[in-house]
Design a protein around this motif. Structure first.
Motif, PDB file in Angstrom:
ATOM      1  N   PRO A   6       1.783   6.046   2.874  1.00  0.00           N
ATOM      2  CA  PRO A   6       1.843   7.227   3.739  1.00  0.00           C
ATOM      3  C   PRO A   6       0.684   8.203   3.523  1.00  0.00           C
ATOM      4  CG  PRO A   6       3.465   7.429   1.988  1.00  0.00           C
ATOM      5  CD  PRO A   6       2.834   6.063   1.845  1.00  0.00           C
ATOM      6  N   TYR A  37      -4.001   1.307  13.077  1.00  0.00           N
ATOM      7  CA  TYR A  37      -3.295   1.980  11.975  1.00  0.00           C
ATOM      8  C   TYR A  37      -4.093   2.035  10.672  1.00  0.00           C
ATOM      9  CZ  TYR A  37       0.727   1.689  15.059  1.00  0.00           C
ATOM     10  OH  TYR A  37       1.569   1.814  16.132  1.00  0.00           O
ATOM     11  N   LEU A  68       4.991   2.700   4.339  1.00  0.00           N
ATOM     12  CA  LEU A  68       5.763   2.911   5.562  1.00  0.00           C
ATOM     13  C   LEU A  68       5.775   1.667   6.433  1.00  0.00           C
ATOM     14  CD1 LEU A  68       4.322   6.414   6.582  1.00  0.00           C
ATOM     15  CD2 LEU A  68       6.335   5.900   5.160  1.00  0.00           C
ATOM     16  N   HIS A 108       6.460  -1.314  11.158  1.00  0.00           N
ATOM     17  CA  HIS A 108       6.788  -0.081  10.447  1.00  0.00           C
ATOM     18  C   HIS A 108       8.269  -0.062  10.051  1.00  0.00           C
ATOM     19  CE1 HIS A 108       2.857   1.416  11.865  1.00  0.00           C
ATOM     20  NE2 HIS A 108       2.940   2.132  10.749  1.00  0.00           N
ATOM     21  N   HIS A 116      -2.782   7.503   7.878  1.00  0.00           N
ATOM     22  CA  HIS A 116      -1.720   6.647   8.410  1.00  0.00           C
ATOM     23  C   HIS A 116      -0.729   7.469   9.241  1.00  0.00           C
ATOM     24  CE1 HIS A 116       1.474   3.306   7.532  1.00  0.00           C
ATOM     25  NE2 HIS A 116       1.164   3.396   8.804  1.00  0.00           N
ATOM     26  N   ILE A 117      -0.351   8.631   8.732  1.00  0.00           N
ATOM     27  CA  ILE A 117       0.589   9.497   9.465  1.00  0.00           C
ATOM     28  C   ILE A 117      -0.036   9.912  10.805  1.00  0.00           C
ATOM     29  CG2 ILE A 117       1.872  11.686   9.437  1.00  0.00           C
ATOM     30  CD1 ILE A 117       2.953   9.744   7.343  1.00  0.00           C
ATOM     31  N   GLU A 118      -1.328  10.248  10.783  1.00  0.00           N
ATOM     32  CA  GLU A 118      -2.013  10.640  12.016  1.00  0.00           C
ATOM     33  C   GLU A 118      -2.047   9.470  13.005  1.00  0.00           C
ATOM     34  OE1 GLU A 118      -3.688  12.494  15.031  1.00  0.00           O
ATOM     35  OE2 GLU A 118      -2.835  13.493  13.275  1.00  0.00           O
ATOM     36  N   LEU A 146       0.100   7.026  13.171  1.00  0.00           N
ATOM     37  CA  LEU A 146       1.468   6.882  13.688  1.00  0.00           C
ATOM     38  C   LEU A 146       1.724   7.887  14.810  1.00  0.00           C
ATOM     39  CD1 LEU A 146       3.642   6.281  10.503  1.00  0.00           C
ATOM     40  CD2 LEU A 146       3.761   4.951  12.608  1.00  0.00           C
ATOM     41  N   ARG A 147       1.278   9.134  14.615  1.00  0.00           N
ATOM     42  CA  ARG A 147       1.478  10.162  15.653  1.00  0.00           C
ATOM     43  C   ARG A 147       0.724   9.783  16.923  1.00  0.00           C
ATOM     44  NH1 ARG A 147       0.692  14.291  11.367  1.00  0.00           N
ATOM     45  NH2 ARG A 147       2.790  14.878  10.741  1.00  0.00           N
ATOM     46  N   PRO A 189       9.151   9.456   7.446  1.00  0.00           N
ATOM     47  CA  PRO A 189       8.014   9.782   8.328  1.00  0.00           C
ATOM     48  C   PRO A 189       7.979   8.912   9.595  1.00  0.00           C
ATOM     49  CG  PRO A 189       7.292   9.604   6.055  1.00  0.00           C
ATOM     50  CD  PRO A 189       8.714   9.108   6.100  1.00  0.00           C
ATOM     51  N   VAL A 190       8.481   7.682   9.510  1.00  0.00           N
ATOM     52  CA  VAL A 190       8.538   6.807  10.677  1.00  0.00           C
ATOM     53  C   VAL A 190       9.731   7.196  11.554  1.00  0.00           C
ATOM     54  CG1 VAL A 190       8.768   4.413  11.471  1.00  0.00           C
ATOM     55  CG2 VAL A 190       7.435   4.924   9.397  1.00  0.00           C
TER      56      VAL A 190
END
Length: 189
Positions: free
Chosen positions: A161, A152, A18, A178, A165-167, A169-170, A184-185
């Motif tokens: 992903p 990150y 991502l 990114h 990494h997703i967490e 980003l949130r 997801p982004v």
């Protein structure tokens, strides 16, 4: 294969992450200086990949590493950006190959005879070597990016992903490294 045919192997690293650019490498091996242990970079430990990358740089007849930026990935799409990075890698070689052998099903437009070889990184030494150079170069950049964006965790997942990494980003939002065109982004923008 004709022993005198100058073939370069080409592979990319980083289509799925991502974040960060996509890298590609082109390698022309020297038949007089074989490099034992070449295989798909994903099947090697990080330590073994790093050691082989040094050997490839020392013993190959020619090698080149290139990238396509996050902006190019978002503008063109990941496949076209990967092919662009591959073309740049081939164009960066100090020795002109007679044929370009590429891992996968797509070949970059290099103006040279080209062949796409599915799982070529497992069956063609020059493609394995390219796979190793592309992966180690991209991983090194992701470690640099971790220094700039430690929140990150790029040192661990290298931009892929993962749940962590997703967490991140949130929690921290989308950084300039990114890929905004990746779902997801994009969903977090």
């Amino acid at each position: 294969m004709n022993a005198s045919l100058i073939v370069c192997g080409v592979d990319e690293a980083g289509r799925g992450p991502l974040a960060g650019p996509v890298y590609a490498a082109a390698v022309i091996l020297d038949p007089a200086r074989p490099i034992p242990g070449l295989m798909d970079s994903k099947k090697l430990s990080e330590k073994r990949r790093d050691r082989l990358a040094l050997e490839i740089r020392e013993h190959a007849a020619a090698w080149s590493v290139a990238a396509a930026s996050v902006e190019e990935i978002d503008r063109f799409n990941i496949l076209r950006a990967s092919l662009l990075a591959m073309r740049r890698a081939v164009e960066g070689l100090t020795l002109r190959p007679q044929e370009v052998w590429v891992d996968g099903v797509h070949c970059p437009d290099t103006g040279l005879p080209s062949r796409a070889i599915v799982q070529g990184d497992c069956s063609v030494a020059a493609i394995s070597a390219a796979s190793i150079l592309a992966k180690t170069a991209r991983d090194a950049l992701m470690l640099e990016l971790h220094g700039r964006y430690p929140q990150y965790g790029f040192d661990g997942h290298k931009g892929y992903p993962t749940a962590a990494h997703i967490e991140a980003l949130r929690r921290h939002g989308v950084s300039e490294v990114h890929r905004r065109s990746f779902r997801p982004v994009r969903e977090l923008l």
